[in-house]
Design an enzyme around this catalytic site. Sequence first.
Site, PDB file in Angstrom:
ATOM      1  N   ASP A  27      35.653   6.412  -7.828  1.00 33.03           N
ATOM      2  CA  ASP A  27      35.430   5.653  -6.592  1.00 33.03           C
ATOM      3  C   ASP A  27      34.094   6.032  -5.957  1.00 33.03           C
ATOM      4  O   ASP A  27      33.490   7.066  -6.295  1.00 33.03           O
ATOM      5  CB  ASP A  27      36.589   5.959  -5.622  1.00 33.03           C
ATOM      6  CG  ASP A  27      36.897   4.796  -4.701  1.00 33.03           C
ATOM      7  OD1 ASP A  27      36.011   3.947  -4.488  1.00 33.03           O
ATOM      8  OD2 ASP A  27      38.033   4.748  -4.193  1.00 33.03           O
ATOM      9  N   ASP A  34      39.640  -4.236  -2.369  1.00 32.19           N
ATOM     10  CA  ASP A  34      40.786  -3.599  -1.718  1.00 32.19           C
ATOM     11  C   ASP A  34      41.743  -4.649  -1.178  1.00 32.19           C
ATOM     12  O   ASP A  34      42.843  -4.325  -0.733  1.00 32.19           O
ATOM     13  CB  ASP A  34      40.308  -2.698  -0.571  1.00 32.19           C
ATOM     14  CG  ASP A  34      39.852  -1.345  -1.090  1.00 32.19           C
ATOM     15  OD1 ASP A  34      40.163  -1.013  -2.243  1.00 32.19           O
ATOM     16  OD2 ASP A  34      39.172  -0.622  -0.338  1.00 32.19           O
TER      17      ASP A  34
HETATM   18  C1  GLA Z   1      38.800   3.026  -1.770  1.00 32.96           C
HETATM   19  C2  GLA Z   1      39.431   2.298  -2.938  1.00 32.96           C
HETATM   20  C3  GLA Z   1      40.930   2.270  -2.788  1.00 32.96           C
HETATM   21  C4  GLA Z   1      41.457   3.676  -2.668  1.00 32.96           C
HETATM   22  C5  GLA Z   1      40.768   4.388  -1.524  1.00 32.96           C
HETATM   23  C6  GLA Z   1      41.142   5.842  -1.479  1.00 32.96           C
HETATM   24  O1  GLA Z   1      38.935   2.288  -0.609  1.00 32.96           O
HETATM   25  O2  GLA Z   1      38.923   1.013  -3.053  1.00 32.96           O
HETATM   26  O3  GLA Z   1      41.533   1.624  -3.871  1.00 32.96           O
HETATM   27  O4  GLA Z   1      41.246   4.360  -3.869  1.00 32.96           O
HETATM   28  O5  GLA Z   1      39.356   4.307  -1.636  1.00 32.96           O
HETATM   29  O6  GLA Z   1      40.511   6.499  -0.454  1.00 32.96           O
END
Ligand code: GLA
Length: 755
Positions: free
Chosen positions: A497, A567
Amino acid sequence: MNPQITLTEHLKEYTRHVWQTNSEQTFTENIKLFTLQSRSMTYALAVLEDGYVAHVYYGKKIVACDLTYLLRLDENPWTPKVNRRDKATFMDTLPLEYPCHGTGDYREPCLMITDKNGMSTCDIRCKSHKIYSGKPRLEGLPATYAAEPQATTLELLCEDQHAGLEVVLIYTVFADLDVITRSVRVTNIGAEDVNLRRVLSVCVDFDSDKFDLITLNGSWARERVVERSKLHHGKQGVDSVKGESSHQSNPFFALVSHNADEDTGEAYGFNLVYSGNFFAQAEVTQHKKTRAVMGINHFDFNWLLEPGESFTAPEVVMVYSANGIGEMSRTFHDLYRAHLIRGQKKHRPVLINNWEATYFNFDTDKLLEIAKQAASAGIEMLVMDDGWFGHRDSDNSSLGDWFVYEKKLRGGLKFLVDEVNKLGLKFGIWFEPEMVSPDSELFKKHPDWAIQIENREMTLSREQYVLDFSRQEVREYIYGMMRKVLDSANIEYIKWDMNRQFTEVGSLALPANRQRELWHRYVLGVYELMERLTADYPQILLENCSGGGARFDPGMLYYSPQIWASDDTDAIERLKIQHGTSLCYPVSAIGAHVSDCPNHTVGRTTPFKTRGHVALVGTFGYELDITRIPEADKAAIPAQIADYKKYSPLIRDGDQYRLGNVFADNLWDSWVFVAKDKSEALFTFVQVLGRPNYRSRRIKLKGLNPDYNYKNTKTGEVYSGSALMNAGFNVTLHGDFTSEVFHFLRTYEQNDLQA
Ligand code: GLA
């Protein structure tokens, strides 16, 4: 010489009037014409006698012939014939392959420098060329690859003797795809330093302004929404200045004819294989022509090139389609699946991710509870998301402390992974390697490792700072921690990420005259670490993510075969996001999960079935607390997984045809995947909104063989391919947010033809 690139035989003397420096002088030139041919496309460029590399043609295939007449070098279209033609006006209209700043071309340049005397002018001339089979690697950068017979490369070696620069323009044409990739390598061959202020990767000077510009724009949770507008005079385009390719714009644009739709019209797609700041622009000039350029963003960029050093600009993939936007997309998909994504063939297990299930609030017991029920539903992998390391209970600590948070993971990581494995599930883990929390052991020990400007306050975003990945020791340290974790248990998947944009962009390790290199050095550092990780752990499936889809770009796809698209897991919002993403990225790369309702981002409730159908158009998985969802939803999971397994080869390797456009008509959306041999198709229809007194809709399918018969595998009904495509297929409507999937198999049964 490979037939894909021909150096036109007639290198005869063309007595063409190039320009007159005074009324007596006329130049005679010897034009070299290069024609790059693919399946149904031609790209032609010419080296003029004085070394300028002129753009001649890009479009539908033309048989190999002398196209140099297209250059119209002897015309004087802007002033009465009695006026003498001068060099500046010539330079400002000559279609160029790689324009430089300073000698009279006032359109957007690709190359701009500051030399030892503070001068910004440069002027490259072609000295020689070479043509060879295959495709070169780009030093330190991700790029498409090809075996020798699949592609042919043309390199034009140019020089600016005054600045002491060698500029190599690299073109690769793919034999069976209408694709050309371009890149540029600049080398300091002089004795003095040169500052590169911009090195774009591509320029195409189109002879017309009759185009629409298509871009993919948005924000967090609504990435890659298609925007289309008619080109107008001046400059228009998209870029990123955030350090990542970004949620807001994607390093993609297409120029399409005004009449272009999914099936007709011309489309020219451009996609930059890069994950940092980018610049993409179309400029309509005074003569209603269009200059398209793309590359690393020159905003806040400078690169010091010392004698002997080289700089390589990232690759641009150019796709041409004479048959609409749909064919352009399918060419991108074919190229990326076969020539970019290195893990394309890797098994993509059906995963369950605990982020939307628990956020930070989980422990070993909770994860095992999820894993148990997931296993009995047929799910294949548990992914432990954010919150397992340091002392992370919320997003305000511990990034950089990549060791297990024992309070949560009682018994340690190995215990958890072993237990999960015993249940028959694989195990995946989340990292955010590029970040550091102020509240972390790492930051306490190495505060200088964050990107920052000395004595200037650092801006927090999501309570975190960005690590200076231009520094070898930083990457080394982070990787050391990651390796310990990866070696400690049977980890088969990583979600990498990256959750914030850059501010106060400075490195405490770089000298002042190299500070503006940090944007690019950072990206190179990330690539280097991903290269090491994928080489050291080839069995691990890597999925990229960046606050959802802020780094959904071909650079990342080179390392990770799938990327979390957004997301926003709401099925209806995903229609837009996945439609836009599919313009240039294959479905096999699009991370898509079924989540719980009401949806955590938009609050909408959609049927579980629809969520499944929309997630099928991606790397299918779940993002919910399986222990708490309604029993009926849980009961539906095994059948959803069976469908995914049954259809995934068709979805992953087939051709995608977009049938609906949720942007244009938000009442419904639809698509079909067709096997390459046309023997099978999977057709999906989603009714977004209902209409009073409307009981069914007829949708025309695409991509089938009109001469084949197809059987609806659910009902046994048989249709002719031509009927399904020319007349359509009736879909019964069931209400808002409902969906249906229909599977058609080629059949030799004739008798019960429906149509
Ligand atoms: C980002 C990712 C999510 C999750 C969060 C965790 O927003 O896109 O899928 O992994 O971080 O903090």
